[in-house]
Design an enzyme around this catalytic site. Structure first.
Site: not given
Length: 242
Positions: A108, A147, A157, A160, A162
């Protein structure tokens, strides 16, 4: 949805996972220890926000270009599209849909993300759009990478995105995560594992949509968001039920 006195209906408590899930370590510290309180909605919660078409620009929904500095971001180019629907499968128009995600390496653009994957200088990872009169939305983006995260010693994870969906009041904002069809990490994820109903997990998985794919450019995935009812999407900020 509102009752006759203007307040929002409370959601069914039987749909969502428990706030405290032992396999999801961070839920242990942040889950409530006492019964939830029922508080009357305030006027500010049920009157706004109101979004106009000129509040959102076309470039906002193009995550490939909306942060590009000196080139396009690295990664698999994809389209994510679908409709926002109510419990009767009716379209929900003029609804603000926001997305945020990791880049193709699984990192991110956030100061607290210290994963070793590099930051892509041409990818911001955020976008927004308004649904049209048929409740339709779409984004163009880069497929996010998986990640690791510090739950247990080897948890990852799944890829994905959000999603945030605004209704007609601040108290109606709903947040969820969209996964990708065929990802082997989905059943291994401790967060996904807190969801008790396999059907609810299935509704969080976007399906490959070859009809919407742009040849030699972008693969497409379809993700419909259903706000209420037995076929509703599971939303992570409504732990009291859906």
């Amino acid at each position: 949805m509102r009752k006759h006195d203007g307040e929002f209906f409370q959601r069914d408590r039987q749909w969502h996972p428990p706030a405290h899930a032992a396999q999801y370590k961070s839920s242990v510290a942040r889950s409530p220890r006492f019964a939830a309180l029922s508080i009357e909605n305030t006027r500010s919660e049920i009157t706004g926000p109101v979004f106009r078409p000129d509040d959102v620009q076309p470039i906002d929904r193009d995550l490939i270009l909306n942060y590009a500095q000196d080139g396009e971001p690295v990664g698999e180019r994809i389209i994510v599209h679908g409709r926002v629907l109510d419990e009767e499968a009716r379209p929900v128009p003029n609804t603000l849909v926001e997305v945020w995600q990791a880049n193709a390496g699984g990192r991110y653009r956030h100061r607290n993300d210290s994963y070793l994957a590099p930051i892509d200088p041409n990818f911001g990872g955020c976008g927004r759009t308004l649904t049209d009169e048929e409740g339709y939305y779409f984004f163009r983006t880069i497929k996010p990478g998986a990640y690791p995260w510090r739950n247990w010693e080897n948890n990852w994870r799944p890829a994905h995105i959000h999603f945030s969906v605004f209704g007609t009041g601040w108290a109606q904002r709903l947040i969820t995560q969209m996964y990708f069809e065929g990802d082997p990490l989905i059943p291994l994820c401790p967060i996904v594992g807190t969801i008790p109903d396999p059907a609810a997990i299935d509704m969080l998985v976007a399906r490959l949509d070859m009809n919407a794919t742009i040849p030699f450019d972008s693969i497409a995935y379809r993700f419909d968001i259903v706000l209420r009812g037995r076929r509703s999407t599971l939303f992570e900020n409504r732990l009291e039920g859906n």
